[in-house]
Scaffold this active site. Structure first.
Site, PDB file in Angstrom:
ATOM      1  CG  ASP A   8      -1.934   1.123   1.192  1.00 13.25           C
ATOM      2  OD1 ASP A   8      -2.477   1.400   0.103  1.00 13.25           O
ATOM      3  OD2 ASP A   8      -2.193   1.730   2.251  1.00 13.25           O
ATOM      4  CD  GLU A  10      -2.028   6.261   3.001  1.00  9.55           C
ATOM      5  OE1 GLU A  10      -2.575   7.199   2.391  1.00  9.55           O
ATOM      6  OE2 GLU A  10      -2.643   5.257   3.395  1.00  9.55           O
ATOM      7  CD  GLU A  53      -5.993  19.492  -0.754  1.00 16.15           C
ATOM      8  OE1 GLU A  53      -5.704  19.742  -1.945  1.00 16.15           O
ATOM      9  OE2 GLU A  53      -5.928  20.322   0.173  1.00 16.15           O
ATOM     10  CG  HIS A 151      -6.788   6.252   4.491  1.00 11.31           C
ATOM     11  ND1 HIS A 151      -7.244   5.852   3.256  1.00 11.31           N
ATOM     12  CD2 HIS A 151      -7.894   6.467   5.231  1.00 11.31           C
ATOM     13  CE1 HIS A 151      -8.561   5.846   3.254  1.00 11.31           C
ATOM     14  NE2 HIS A 151      -8.976   6.218   4.446  1.00 11.31           N
ATOM     15  CG  ASP A 156      -4.785   1.458   5.266  1.00  7.77           C
ATOM     16  OD1 ASP A 156      -5.334   1.447   6.378  1.00  7.77           O
ATOM     17  OD2 ASP A 156      -4.890   2.401   4.467  1.00  7.77           O
TER      18      ASP A 156
END
Length: 226
Positions: A8, A10, A53, A151, A156
Site C-alpha cells: 500500500d 500514501e 486535504e 489511512h 492498511d
C-alpha cells in the site's frame, strides 16, 4: 509454496503523473496467501508540499517527512523486498501508478501489470453492487477497525491481509495434509489475525480410530484394505 507481496502507498494527492508523490510505502510478505510476519515500511520525503486535504486523509504533514529518505534512496530496498512475485493491493491501479511514476523518475524499470492482483476487483466480483472499500470489507468480515483513524499504509496492509484471507477462502484456507515427526496427521492452518501462521494438529483418539476401522470393515472391498 507461492510467495506474494501485499502493499500500500500514501501520497500527496491523487495524480501520479500530475506532480503528486509517494510519502509512505508498506509491504507485507505472504506465503500461500497467509502473512509470514516479514514487512517493509518506509516514510519518504516527497520533495514537495503536502496539501492539507491529503494530510486529513493520512495524517502526515510536510514537517513529519522532513529528514526522511527520498524515493531514490529506498527504491532498491523496496524492489529487493518485492522480488519478482505477485503484487496485491486494494485499488491496485492507483498504487501501481504511483510506484511506477516514482520508479520512472529514478530510471528504474516499472512494475509489470501482469503481476497485479487487485483486491477491489476481487471484492466487486464477490459482492457486486455493494460497498467494497477496505473499511466496508473489514466491517463485512468482522475485522477490527478501531486503530484505523487515518489511512496509515502499514496498518492498511495488515487489515487488507485479513480481508485477502477471507476473499481467498477464509480462515480455513490452507487446509492440507501434513506430518509432524514422521506421523501422518491432518494439519489445518488457521489464520488468527496475528502476523504468524498457527498450525493446529488434529490427532484422532483410540475411540475415533476404532469407529473408523469398524466403518471400513463394513464396506465391500474397501480400498483402504488393499
Amino acid at each position: 509454496m507461492k510467495r506474494s507481496v501485499l502493499f500500500d502507498t500514501e501520497t500527496t494527492g491523487l495524480e501520479a503523473t500530475g506532480g503528486d508523490r509517494v510519502i509512505e510505502i508498506a509491504a507485507l510478505e505472504l506465503m500461500g496467501d497467509l502473512p509470514t510476519g516479514r514487512t517493509f515500511h518506509v516514510m519518504i520525503d516527497p520533495e514537495r508540499d503536502v496539501p492539507p486535504e491529503a494530510s486529513r486523509v493520512h495524517g502526515f504533514t510536510r514537517a513529519d517527512l522532513e529528514g526522511k529518505p527520498k524515493f531514490a534512496e529506498v527504491a532498491d530496498d523496496f524492489l529487493a523486498f518485492i522480488g519478482d512475485d505477485e503484487l496485491i493491493a486494494h485499488n491496485a491501479t492507483f498504487d501501481f501508478g504511483f510506484i511506477n511514476a516514482e520508479l520512472g523518475r529514478v530510471g528504474k524499470v516499472p512494475l509489470d501489470d501482469a503481476r497485479k492482483v487487485d483486491t477491489l476487483l476481487l471484492a466487486r466480483e464477490r459482492f457486486p453492487g455493494m460497498p467494497n472499500s477496505l473499511d466496508a470489507l473489514c466491517r463485512r468480515y468482522g475485522i477490527d477497525l478501531s486503530e484505523r483513524t487515518t489511512h496509515n499504509a502499514l496498518l492498511d496492509c495488515k487489515l487488507l491481509a485479513d480481508v485477502y484471507v477471507e476473499l481467498m477462502g477464509g480462515r480455513q484456507h490452507g487446509l492440507g495434509l501434513g506430518g509432524l515427526d514422521g506421523e501422518d496427521t491432518l494439519q489445518a492452518v488457521r489464520y488468527t489475525g496475528t502476523m504468524t501462521r498457527r498450525p493446529i494438529f488434529i490427532v484422532p483418539d483410540e475411540k475415533t480410530l476404532a469407529a473408523h476401522d469398524a466403518f471400513v470393515d463394513a464396506m465391500p472391498e474397501p480400498v483402504w484394505k488393499q
